[in-house]
Design a protein around this motif. Structure first.
Motif, PDB file in Angstrom:
ATOM      1  N   ALA A   1      -7.179 -10.201 -11.379  1.00 15.54           N
ATOM      2  CA  ALA A   1      -7.637  -8.948 -11.957  1.00 15.54           C
ATOM      3  C   ALA A   1      -6.538  -7.892 -11.834  1.00 15.54           C
ATOM      4  O   ALA A   1      -5.736  -7.910 -10.904  1.00 15.54           O
ATOM      5  N   ILE A   2      -6.509  -6.985 -12.783  1.00 18.61           N
ATOM      6  CA  ILE A   2      -5.494  -5.942 -12.808  1.00 18.61           C
ATOM      7  C   ILE A   2      -5.520  -5.107 -11.528  1.00 18.61           C
ATOM      8  O   ILE A   2      -4.473  -4.718 -11.007  1.00 18.61           O
ATOM      9  N   GLU A   3      -6.708  -4.857 -10.994  1.00 12.06           N
ATOM     10  CA  GLU A   3      -6.821  -4.083  -9.768  1.00 12.06           C
ATOM     11  C   GLU A   3      -6.122  -4.779  -8.602  1.00 12.06           C
ATOM     12  O   GLU A   3      -5.461  -4.136  -7.786  1.00 12.06           O
ATOM     13  N   GLU A   4      -6.266  -6.087  -8.532  1.00 18.46           N
ATOM     14  CA  GLU A   4      -5.614  -6.857  -7.470  1.00 18.46           C
ATOM     15  C   GLU A   4      -4.103  -6.808  -7.616  1.00 18.46           C
ATOM     16  O   GLU A   4      -3.384  -6.691  -6.617  1.00 18.46           O
ATOM     17  N   GLN A   5      -3.610  -6.902  -8.850  1.00 12.79           N
ATOM     18  CA  GLN A   5      -2.172  -6.832  -9.092  1.00 12.79           C
ATOM     19  C   GLN A   5      -1.613  -5.474  -8.667  1.00 12.79           C
ATOM     20  O   GLN A   5      -0.551  -5.396  -8.030  1.00 12.79           O
ATOM     21  N   ILE A   6      -2.320  -4.428  -9.000  1.00 11.64           N
ATOM     22  CA  ILE A   6      -1.886  -3.079  -8.629  1.00 11.64           C
ATOM     23  C   ILE A   6      -1.855  -2.936  -7.120  1.00 11.64           C
ATOM     24  O   ILE A   6      -0.879  -2.423  -6.555  1.00 11.64           O
ATOM     25  N   GLN A   7      -2.890  -3.393  -6.444  1.00  8.45           N
ATOM     26  CA  GLN A   7      -2.936  -3.292  -4.986  1.00  8.45           C
ATOM     27  C   GLN A   7      -1.812  -4.089  -4.337  1.00  8.45           C
ATOM     28  O   GLN A   7      -1.195  -3.646  -3.359  1.00  8.45           O
ATOM     29  N   ARG A   8      -1.514  -5.264  -4.877  1.00 13.19           N
ATOM     30  CA  ARG A   8      -0.428  -6.089  -4.341  1.00 13.19           C
ATOM     31  C   ARG A   8       0.914  -5.382  -4.497  1.00 13.19           C
ATOM     32  O   ARG A   8       1.728  -5.345  -3.575  1.00 13.19           O
TER      33      ARG A   8
ATOM     34  N   LEU B   1       1.398  -2.130  -4.817  1.00 15.17           N
ATOM     35  CA  LEU B   1       1.405  -0.961  -3.936  1.00 15.17           C
ATOM     36  C   LEU B   1       1.740  -1.346  -2.502  1.00 15.17           C
ATOM     37  O   LEU B   1       2.487  -0.643  -1.821  1.00 15.17           O
ATOM     38  N   ARG B   2       1.198  -2.456  -2.037  1.00 13.65           N
ATOM     39  CA  ARG B   2       1.511  -2.916  -0.684  1.00 13.65           C
ATOM     40  C   ARG B   2       2.986  -3.267  -0.557  1.00 13.65           C
ATOM     41  O   ARG B   2       3.618  -2.986   0.461  1.00 13.65           O
ATOM     42  N   ALA B   3       3.552  -3.848  -1.606  1.00 13.96           N
ATOM     43  CA  ALA B   3       4.980  -4.177  -1.593  1.00 13.96           C
ATOM     44  C   ALA B   3       5.822  -2.905  -1.542  1.00 13.96           C
ATOM     45  O   ALA B   3       6.815  -2.836  -0.808  1.00 13.96           O
ATOM     46  N   VAL B   4       5.434  -1.884  -2.292  1.00 12.01           N
ATOM     47  CA  VAL B   4       6.147  -0.608  -2.264  1.00 12.01           C
ATOM     48  C   VAL B   4       6.077  -0.008  -0.870  1.00 12.01           C
ATOM     49  O   VAL B   4       7.084   0.445  -0.322  1.00 12.01           O
ATOM     50  N   GLU B   5       4.917  -0.025  -0.264  1.00 13.22           N
ATOM     51  CA  GLU B   5       4.737   0.546   1.066  1.00 13.22           C
ATOM     52  C   GLU B   5       5.514  -0.239   2.121  1.00 13.22           C
ATOM     53  O   GLU B   5       6.018   0.344   3.084  1.00 13.22           O
ATOM     54  N   ALA B   6       5.648  -1.542   1.949  1.00 13.24           N
ATOM     55  CA  ALA B   6       6.367  -2.366   2.925  1.00 13.24           C
ATOM     56  C   ALA B   6       7.871  -2.125   2.868  1.00 13.24           C
ATOM     57  O   ALA B   6       8.549  -2.172   3.899  1.00 13.24           O
ATOM     58  N   ASP B   7       8.407  -1.842   1.696  1.00  8.24           N
ATOM     59  CA  ASP B   7       9.854  -1.707   1.504  1.00  8.24           C
ATOM     60  C   ASP B   7      10.347  -0.268   1.561  1.00  8.24           C
ATOM     61  O   ASP B   7      11.555  -0.034   1.539  1.00  8.24           O
ATOM     62  N   ASN B   8       9.437   0.688   1.605  1.00  5.18           N
ATOM     63  CA  ASN B   8       9.827   2.098   1.495  1.00  5.18           C
ATOM     64  C   ASN B   8       9.150   2.957   2.545  1.00  5.18           C
ATOM     65  O   ASN B   8       8.068   2.655   3.027  1.00  5.18           O
ATOM     66  N   PHE B   9       9.835   4.069   2.871  1.00 10.01           N
ATOM     67  CA  PHE B   9       9.242   5.114   3.688  1.00 10.01           C
ATOM     68  C   PHE B   9       8.609   6.133   2.756  1.00 10.01           C
ATOM     69  O   PHE B   9       9.168   6.436   1.702  1.00 10.01           O
ATOM     70  N   SER B  10       7.492   6.685   3.142  1.00  3.53           N
ATOM     71  CA  SER B  10       6.961   7.848   2.447  1.00  3.53           C
ATOM     72  C   SER B  10       7.811   9.041   2.865  1.00  3.53           C
ATOM     73  O   SER B  10       8.645   8.946   3.776  1.00  3.53           O
ATOM     74  N   LYS B  11       7.632  10.173   2.225  1.00  2.16           N
ATOM     75  CA  LYS B  11       8.382  11.372   2.593  1.00  2.16           C
ATOM     76  C   LYS B  11       8.092  11.749   4.044  1.00  2.16           C
ATOM     77  O   LYS B  11       9.006  12.116   4.786  1.00  2.16           O
ATOM     78  N   ILE B  12       6.853  11.636   4.457  1.00  2.00           N
ATOM     79  CA  ILE B  12       6.478  11.962   5.833  1.00  2.00           C
ATOM     80  C   ILE B  12       7.157  11.015   6.823  1.00  2.00           C
ATOM     81  O   ILE B  12       7.684  11.439   7.849  1.00  2.00           O
ATOM     82  N   GLU B  13       7.164   9.724   6.503  1.00  2.00           N
ATOM     83  CA  GLU B  13       7.805   8.744   7.378  1.00  2.00           C
ATOM     84  C   GLU B  13       9.314   8.967   7.456  1.00  2.00           C
ATOM     85  O   GLU B  13       9.908   8.880   8.537  1.00  2.00           O
ATOM     86  N   ALA B  14       9.927   9.255   6.309  1.00  2.00           N
ATOM     87  CA  ALA B  14      11.378   9.496   6.284  1.00  2.00           C
ATOM     88  C   ALA B  14      11.725  10.731   7.112  1.00  2.00           C
ATOM     89  O   ALA B  14      12.685  10.718   7.892  1.00  2.00           O
TER      90      ALA B  14
END
Length: 73
Positions: free
Chosen positions: A2-9, A11-24
């Motif tokens: 489902a498209i929702e599952e693809q989006i969530q997957r 997003l998790r990849a983005v979060e795993a490879d990147n810092f948010s502004k707060i984290e940075a």
């Protein structure tokens, strides 16, 4: 899948490879406004914009820090 599952997957990849502004900001012990100022001046770490939010690739962010290292005097 489902498209929702693809989006969530993705997003998790983005979060795993990147810092948010707060984290940075926390990594360099500065306020997020410092990152905002550096972004406006074009002098800060490289960013990826996704839906208006800034993400900092972990490897590139850490390399940016290393590149600013100065020898002890």
């Amino acid at each position: 899948m489902a498209i929702e599952e693809q989006i969530q997957r993705k997003l998790r990849a983005v979060e795993a490879d990147n810092f948010s502004k707060i984290e940075a900001a926390a990594r360099i012990r500065r306020d997020t406004r410092t990152l905002d100022r550096w972004f406006a001046l074009g002098s800060g770490p490289p960013v990826t914009l996704i839906s208006g939010r800034r993400y900092y690739n972990k490897k590139k962010f850490l390399q940016w820090l290393v590149d600013r290292e100065e020898p002890a005097r």
